[in-house]
Design a protein around this motif. Structure first.
Motif, short mmCIF file in Angstrom:
data_model
loop_
_atom_site.label_atom_id
_atom_site.label_comp_id
_atom_site.label_asym_id
_atom_site.label_seq_id
_atom_site.Cartn_x
_atom_site.Cartn_y
_atom_site.Cartn_z
N LEU A 1 -19.16 23.51 50.78
CA LEU A 1 -18.52 24.83 51.57
C LEU A 1 -17.61 24.17 52.71
N LEU A 2 -18.72 23.16 53.83
CA LEU A 2 -17.74 22.46 54.70
C LEU A 2 -16.37 21.56 54.19
N GLU A 3 -16.53 21.14 53.00
CA GLU A 3 -15.25 20.18 52.64
C GLU A 3 -13.86 20.97 52.43
N THR A 4 -14.81 22.55 52.16
CA THR A 4 -14.06 23.70 51.78
C THR A 4 -13.06 24.01 52.87
N HIS B 1 -11.70 14.50 56.37
CA HIS B 1 -12.52 13.72 56.94
C HIS B 1 -13.50 13.40 57.89
N ASP B 2 -11.61 14.04 59.10
CA ASP B 2 -12.53 13.82 60.83
C ASP B 2 -13.18 15.26 60.63
N ILE B 3 -12.34 16.72 60.70
CA ILE B 3 -13.18 17.85 60.32
C ILE B 3 -14.24 17.94 59.43
N PHE B 4 -14.51 17.52 58.71
CA PHE B 4 -16.06 17.28 57.49
C PHE B 4 -17.04 16.74 58.84
N GLU B 5 -16.73 15.73 58.94
CA GLU B 5 -18.14 14.59 59.83
C GLU B 5 -18.17 15.82 60.66
N SER B 6 -17.33 16.26 61.60
CA SER B 6 -16.96 16.94 62.73
C SER B 6 -18.20 18.32 62.65
N ILE C 1 -22.03 29.97 61.56
CA ILE C 1 -20.62 30.11 62.16
C ILE C 1 -20.64 28.50 62.08
N PRO C 2 -20.70 27.63 61.58
CA PRO C 2 -20.21 26.17 61.77
C PRO C 2 -18.85 25.77 62.39
#
Length: 156
Positions: free
Chosen positions: A24-27, A42-47, A65-66
């Protein structure tokens, strides 16, 4: 800040296949990346993943609420997703999650970040709103329900 200033129709997805928290975080990262010039998925996913490591952003009642701050972002971006089936998210009430509002903000906007999270949390605490979100049957319907609010901030 108005919710429509943060969320755009192309960042609103209804009945997404969730599979797992990581997927889900990858999506979310994939949806948000085109809105953030010079920032990779990748930057967004890592954050988002780094924030989840501090503690789950599952606030209970099937809602998460990630959120994350990005050093090179110039504007906030939000992603709203409902899932076709709830997934485990390590929420504070140990219940699976099916509504996700992700928020990505510039690192320098700490105060706005907190205010926006509080606004979204209040909105998600509105049972009428969350019921309507869960019954949305299209991306556009989901977007309209979330951004249209009465004077008191509730769903209309």
């Amino acid at each position: 800040m108005q919710l429509a200033d943060l969320l755009s129709p192309d960042c609103t997805k209804c009945a997404v296949e969730g599979a797992s928290k990581k997927r889900l975080l990858e999506t979310i990262s994939q949806i948000a990346a085109p809105k953030l010039v010079g920032i990779t998925r990748h930057d967004i996913f890592e954050s988002l993943l780094n924030r989840e490591r501090l503690g789950s952003t599952g606030i209970g009642l099937g809602i998460a609420i990630p959120h994350g701050r990005l050093a090179n972002a110039t504007q906030p971006v939000a992603v709203l997703i409902t899932l076709d089936a709830p997934i485990e998210f390590d929420a504070i009430d140990n219940q699976p999650v099916d509504i996700i509002f992700a928020l990505l903000v510039p690192e320098s906007e700490h105060e706005n970040h907190l205010q926006t999270l509080a606004t979204v949390a209040r909105r998600m605490n509105d049972k009428v709103c969350t019921r309507a979100l869960r019954h949305a049957d299209s991306d556009q319907d989901l977007y309209t329900i979330f951004v249209n609010e009465d004077d008191d901030g509730s769903c209309n």
